[in-house]
Design an enzyme around this catalytic site. Structure first.
Site, PDB file in Angstrom:
ATOM      1  N   ARG A 117       4.986   5.907  -6.081  1.00  0.00           N
ATOM      2  CA  ARG A 117       3.792   5.087  -6.204  1.00  0.00           C
ATOM      3  C   ARG A 117       2.659   5.744  -5.434  1.00  0.00           C
ATOM      4  O   ARG A 117       2.894   6.464  -4.470  1.00  0.00           O
ATOM      5  CB  ARG A 117       3.995   3.652  -5.704  1.00  0.00           C
ATOM      6  CG  ARG A 117       4.265   3.479  -4.212  1.00  0.00           C
ATOM      7  CD  ARG A 117       3.053   3.463  -3.346  1.00  0.00           C
ATOM      8  NE  ARG A 117       3.379   3.003  -1.994  1.00  0.00           N
ATOM      9  CZ  ARG A 117       2.698   3.320  -0.891  1.00  0.00           C
ATOM     10  NH1 ARG A 117       1.677   4.156  -0.950  1.00  0.00           N
ATOM     11  NH2 ARG A 117       3.043   2.821   0.294  1.00  0.00           N
ATOM     12  N   GLU A 216      -1.906  -4.833  -1.356  1.00  0.00           N
ATOM     13  CA  GLU A 216      -2.494  -4.208  -0.166  1.00  0.00           C
ATOM     14  C   GLU A 216      -3.639  -3.273  -0.551  1.00  0.00           C
ATOM     15  O   GLU A 216      -4.667  -3.213   0.118  1.00  0.00           O
ATOM     16  CB  GLU A 216      -1.425  -3.436   0.596  1.00  0.00           C
ATOM     17  CG  GLU A 216      -1.937  -2.818   1.868  1.00  0.00           C
ATOM     18  CD  GLU A 216      -0.847  -2.159   2.687  1.00  0.00           C
ATOM     19  OE1 GLU A 216       0.309  -2.611   2.643  1.00  0.00           O
ATOM     20  OE2 GLU A 216      -1.155  -1.175   3.363  1.00  0.00           O
ATOM     21  N   ARG A 220      -1.856  -0.267  -6.985  1.00  0.00           N
ATOM     22  CA  ARG A 220      -0.653   0.504  -6.666  1.00  0.00           C
ATOM     23  C   ARG A 220      -0.105   0.930  -8.025  1.00  0.00           C
ATOM     24  O   ARG A 220       0.291   0.059  -8.817  1.00  0.00           O
ATOM     25  CB  ARG A 220       0.370  -0.322  -5.877  1.00  0.00           C
ATOM     26  CG  ARG A 220       0.025  -0.528  -4.405  1.00  0.00           C
ATOM     27  CD  ARG A 220       0.395   0.672  -3.556  1.00  0.00           C
ATOM     28  NE  ARG A 220      -0.155   0.634  -2.204  1.00  0.00           N
ATOM     29  CZ  ARG A 220       0.518   0.177  -1.149  1.00  0.00           C
ATOM     30  NH1 ARG A 220       1.720  -0.338  -1.303  1.00  0.00           N
ATOM     31  NH2 ARG A 220      -0.043   0.195   0.053  1.00  0.00           N
ATOM     32  N   CYS A 262      -4.785   0.729   5.109  1.00  0.00           N
ATOM     33  CA  CYS A 262      -3.874   1.142   6.182  1.00  0.00           C
ATOM     34  C   CYS A 262      -3.931   2.661   6.322  1.00  0.00           C
ATOM     35  O   CYS A 262      -3.732   3.368   5.332  1.00  0.00           O
ATOM     36  CB  CYS A 262      -2.448   0.717   5.879  1.00  0.00           C
ATOM     37  SG  CYS A 262      -1.300   1.261   7.160  1.00  0.00           S
ATOM     38  N   THR A 264      -1.848   4.700   7.234  1.00  0.00           N
ATOM     39  CA  THR A 264      -0.613   5.399   6.833  1.00  0.00           C
ATOM     40  C   THR A 264      -0.637   5.776   5.361  1.00  0.00           C
ATOM     41  O   THR A 264       0.175   6.584   4.923  1.00  0.00           O
ATOM     42  CB  THR A 264       0.629   4.508   7.081  1.00  0.00           C
ATOM     43  OG1 THR A 264       0.563   3.377   6.192  1.00  0.00           O
ATOM     44  CG2 THR A 264       0.700   4.046   8.513  1.00  0.00           C
ATOM     45  N   ARG A 271       4.021   7.246  -1.970  1.00  0.00           N
ATOM     46  CA  ARG A 271       5.361   7.053  -1.413  1.00  0.00           C
ATOM     47  C   ARG A 271       6.350   7.323  -2.532  1.00  0.00           C
ATOM     48  O   ARG A 271       6.376   6.602  -3.546  1.00  0.00           O
ATOM     49  CB  ARG A 271       5.553   5.640  -0.869  1.00  0.00           C
ATOM     50  CG  ARG A 271       6.852   5.487  -0.104  1.00  0.00           C
ATOM     51  CD  ARG A 271       6.887   4.191   0.692  1.00  0.00           C
ATOM     52  NE  ARG A 271       7.484   3.108  -0.069  1.00  0.00           N
ATOM     53  CZ  ARG A 271       8.793   2.878  -0.129  1.00  0.00           C
ATOM     54  NH1 ARG A 271       9.637   3.676   0.494  1.00  0.00           N
ATOM     55  NH2 ARG A 271       9.257   1.860  -0.825  1.00  0.00           N
ATOM     56  N   ARG A 300      13.774   2.701   4.591  1.00  0.00           N
ATOM     57  CA  ARG A 300      13.448   1.283   4.438  1.00  0.00           C
ATOM     58  C   ARG A 300      14.658   0.574   3.840  1.00  0.00           C
ATOM     59  O   ARG A 300      15.589   1.198   3.333  1.00  0.00           O
ATOM     60  CB  ARG A 300      12.219   1.089   3.517  1.00  0.00           C
ATOM     61  CG  ARG A 300      10.929   1.654   4.087  1.00  0.00           C
ATOM     62  CD  ARG A 300       9.714   1.297   3.239  1.00  0.00           C
ATOM     63  NE  ARG A 300       8.492   1.901   3.794  1.00  0.00           N
ATOM     64  CZ  ARG A 300       7.265   1.651   3.331  1.00  0.00           C
ATOM     65  NH1 ARG A 300       7.080   0.828   2.296  1.00  0.00           N
ATOM     66  NH2 ARG A 300       6.193   2.233   3.876  1.00  0.00           N
ATOM     67  N   GLU A 305       9.505  -2.491   2.611  1.00  0.00           N
ATOM     68  CA  GLU A 305       9.125  -2.500   4.022  1.00  0.00           C
ATOM     69  C   GLU A 305       9.599  -3.780   4.708  1.00  0.00           C
ATOM     70  O   GLU A 305       9.591  -4.858   4.094  1.00  0.00           O
ATOM     71  CB  GLU A 305       7.605  -2.428   4.102  1.00  0.00           C
ATOM     72  CG  GLU A 305       7.079  -2.075   5.466  1.00  0.00           C
ATOM     73  CD  GLU A 305       5.599  -1.791   5.419  1.00  0.00           C
ATOM     74  OE1 GLU A 305       4.904  -2.321   4.548  1.00  0.00           O
ATOM     75  OE2 GLU A 305       5.158  -0.999   6.248  1.00  0.00           O
TER      76      GLU A 305
HETATM   77  P1  ADP Z   1       5.431   0.229  -1.279  1.00  0.00           P
HETATM   78  O1  ADP Z   1       6.458   1.130  -1.885  1.00  0.00           O
HETATM   79  O2  ADP Z   1       4.353  -0.135  -2.248  1.00  0.00           O
HETATM   80  O3  ADP Z   1       4.951   0.761   0.021  1.00  0.00           O
HETATM   81  P2  ADP Z   1       7.573  -1.547  -0.490  1.00  0.00           P
HETATM   82  O4  ADP Z   1       8.195  -0.544   0.397  1.00  0.00           O
HETATM   83  O5  ADP Z   1       7.485  -2.963  -0.020  1.00  0.00           O
HETATM   84  O6  ADP Z   1       6.104  -1.189  -0.966  1.00  0.00           O
HETATM   85  O7  ADP Z   1       8.444  -1.547  -1.870  1.00  0.00           O
HETATM   86  C1  ADP Z   1       7.961  -2.354  -2.920  1.00  0.00           C
HETATM   87  C2  ADP Z   1       9.073  -2.666  -3.885  1.00  0.00           C
HETATM   88  O8  ADP Z   1       9.510  -1.433  -4.498  1.00  0.00           O
HETATM   89  C3  ADP Z   1      10.312  -3.262  -3.208  1.00  0.00           C
HETATM   90  O9  ADP Z   1      10.824  -4.286  -4.052  1.00  0.00           O
HETATM   91  C4  ADP Z   1      11.282  -2.125  -3.192  1.00  0.00           C
HETATM   92  O10 ADP Z   1      12.610  -2.582  -3.283  1.00  0.00           O
HETATM   93  C5  ADP Z   1      10.916  -1.379  -4.447  1.00  0.00           C
HETATM   94  N1  ADP Z   1      11.335   0.023  -4.390  1.00  0.00           N
HETATM   95  C6  ADP Z   1      10.904   0.980  -3.543  1.00  0.00           C
HETATM   96  N2  ADP Z   1      11.535   2.135  -3.808  1.00  0.00           N
HETATM   97  C7  ADP Z   1      12.368   1.912  -4.874  1.00  0.00           C
HETATM   98  C8  ADP Z   1      13.284   2.702  -5.614  1.00  0.00           C
HETATM   99  N3  ADP Z   1      13.471   4.013  -5.354  1.00  0.00           N
HETATM  100  N4  ADP Z   1      13.971   2.112  -6.635  1.00  0.00           N
HETATM  101  C9  ADP Z   1      13.774   0.816  -6.929  1.00  0.00           C
HETATM  102  N5  ADP Z   1      12.925  -0.011  -6.268  1.00  0.00           N
HETATM  103  C10 ADP Z   1      12.237   0.549  -5.250  1.00  0.00           C
HETATM  104  N1  DAR Z   2       2.574  -3.578   9.456  1.00  0.00           N
HETATM  105  C1  DAR Z   2       1.666  -2.460   9.671  1.00  0.00           C
HETATM  106  C2  DAR Z   2       1.650  -1.520   8.456  1.00  0.00           C
HETATM  107  C3  DAR Z   2       2.296  -0.192   8.566  1.00  0.00           C
HETATM  108  C4  DAR Z   2       2.410   0.589   7.276  1.00  0.00           C
HETATM  109  N2  DAR Z   2       2.788  -0.251   6.124  1.00  0.00           N
HETATM  110  C5  DAR Z   2       1.878  -0.697   5.221  1.00  0.00           C
HETATM  111  N3  DAR Z   2       0.640  -0.332   5.243  1.00  0.00           N
HETATM  112  N4  DAR Z   2       2.293  -1.537   4.291  1.00  0.00           N
HETATM  113  C6  DAR Z   2       2.115  -1.804  10.957  1.00  0.00           C
HETATM  114  O1  DAR Z   2       1.242  -1.357  11.684  1.00  0.00           O
HETATM  115  O2  DAR Z   2       3.312  -1.796  11.222  1.00  0.00           O
END
Ligand code: ADP
Ligand code: DAR
Length: 347
Positions: A117, A216, A220, A262, A264, A271, A300, A305
């Site tokens: 993404r 966010e 995305r 953010c 990051t 990601r 994660r 997250e």
């Molecule tokens: P972001 O990836 O946008 O930073 P999150 O880490 O919260 O946000 O992940 C968002 C959603 O994407 C979650 O439901 C997570 O389980 C799903 N996800 C992330 N990576 C994968 C993957 N490799 N396969 C399937 N689902 C994924």
């Molecule tokens: N909770 C914030 C976000 C860190 C990175 N994750 C994002 N942007 N979704 C922190 O400072 O931990």
């Protein structure tokens, strides 16, 4: 609830956020009365990290101007998180031809799914913490309209969160397609205002191409599928970005690349992750973490997250996003996954 303006925050002793490390009394005194072109203040930048001392970073920008006005705070945080100096320039490369990454798990023994993404925000608007309800709704309308004209394998439909059947929403979240409701970090940053108005999800028929609107980031843009064909996932995303990017002007600059709220998520805002089952390494987390640390990868949980791994399934992704190209991000994930699978076999 907002913290008191012009009052130097107190952080608990066990707070390890980059905000608490770099918001010295001197930096606070220098920045406390400044505001951006959109009127965004230092108090708004730091509110999330003050209200949530367990933050890893703790700051959010309200607009592109925040990174200039509050550079004394953002620059050291960006330097530490990304290893990226204030004098550096970001370079992008989304050319799939440059990605040499075959499927690291062709027999499907370990990798359950792959997802890549990027975050994008539109030029000419504030970011999530400072955007108005009208601006957010305007973005939802413009972007969903544009997506409705995508062709072939990207063709799909937009589903606003407002009015979405609750069981449908829960299913989409449980199946990893839809974002969870804005968390407390986003809440304290002012990103959950008017929720769920102006938020939604676009996806094609087989849910291999999805776009989240006004979570966010304003967009995305997501490519995902079962299995470990990382290059196919990247190619789909790259093609979609080429088509969407020709119709929208994204917020970006030479120094920080694509701009996100953010820090990051600056630069590539990418990601690239796999959900991977590592039952043996799960019993030896020190060994697993030594490999992810060596390859600058992040662990994660399976619901993203702030969630936990389950049944030895981990979400493994690139940690750095700025000062590294998109091809490098994905190549780095590929190399780390090869190392993890080799270590899993060797346990
Ligand atoms: P972001 O990836 O946008 O930073 P999150 O880490 O919260 O946000 O992940 C968002 C959603 O994407 C979650 O439901 C997570 O389980 C799903 N996800 C992330 N990576 C994968 C993957 N490799 N396969 C399937 N689902 C994924
Ligand atoms: N909770 C914030 C976000 C860190 C990175 N994750 C994002 N942007 N979704 C922190 O400072 O931990």
């Amino acid at each position: 609830m907002m913290i008191k303006p012009n009052t130097y925050p107190k952080f608990p002793r066990d707070c390890h956020s980059l905000l608490s490390k770099y918001l010295t009394p001197e930096v606070f005194a220098s920045l406390q009365h400044k505001t951006t072109k959109n009127g965004f203040s230092l108090q708004q930048v730091i509110n999330s990290g003050v209200e949530n001392p367990d933050s890893g970073v703790g700051v959010y920008a309200g607009d592109e101007d925040s990174y200039r006005v509050f550079a004394e705070l953002f620059d050291p945080i960006i330097a530490e998180y990304h290893g990226f100096a204030s004098s550096d320039s970001h370079v992008s490369n989304l050319n799939a031809d440059d990605l040499d990454a075959s499927n690291p798990d062709p027999d499907g023994l370990y990798i359950i799914s792959t997802r890549i993404r990027v975050g994008r925000n539109l030029a000419g608007y504030p970011l999530g913490p400072a955007i108005s309800s009208d601006q957010r709704n305007e973005i939802a309308q413009r972007v969903s309209q544009l997506l409705s004209n995508l062709d072939d394998s990207l063709r799909g439909n937009y589903y606003p969160l407002s009015g979405m059947d609750e069981q449908v929403r829960k299913r989409l979240v449980a199946d990893h397609f839809l974002f969870k409701a804005g968390d407390r970090f986003m809440q304290a940053a002012g990103m959950n205002r008017d929720w769920p108005e102006g938020r939604g999800i676009y996806h094609n028929g087989d849910k291999t191409f999805l776009v989240w609107i006004n979570e966010e980031d304003q967009l995305r843009i997501i490519s995902m599928q079962t299995g470990g064909d990382i290059k196919q996932v990247f190619t789909r995303l790259s093609n979609a970005l080429g088509e969407i990017g020709s119709k929208l002007e994204f917020m970006s600059n030479q120094h920080l690349g694509y701009i996100s709220s953010c820090p990051t998520n600056l630069g590539t805002a990418m990601r690239a992750s796999v959900h991977i089952k590592l039952p043996r390494l799960a019993k030896n987390m020190d060994s697993l973490k030594s490999i992810t640390d060596r390859h600058e990868l992040q662990i994660r949980g399976i619901h993203g997250e702030h969630s936990d791994s389950q049944d030895a399934v981990f979400d493994i992704s690139n940690r750095r996003r700025l000062g590294i190209t998109e091809v490098d991000c994905v190549r780095g994930l590929y190399e780390g996954i090869v190392a993890l699978i080799a270590a899993e076999r060797a346990q």
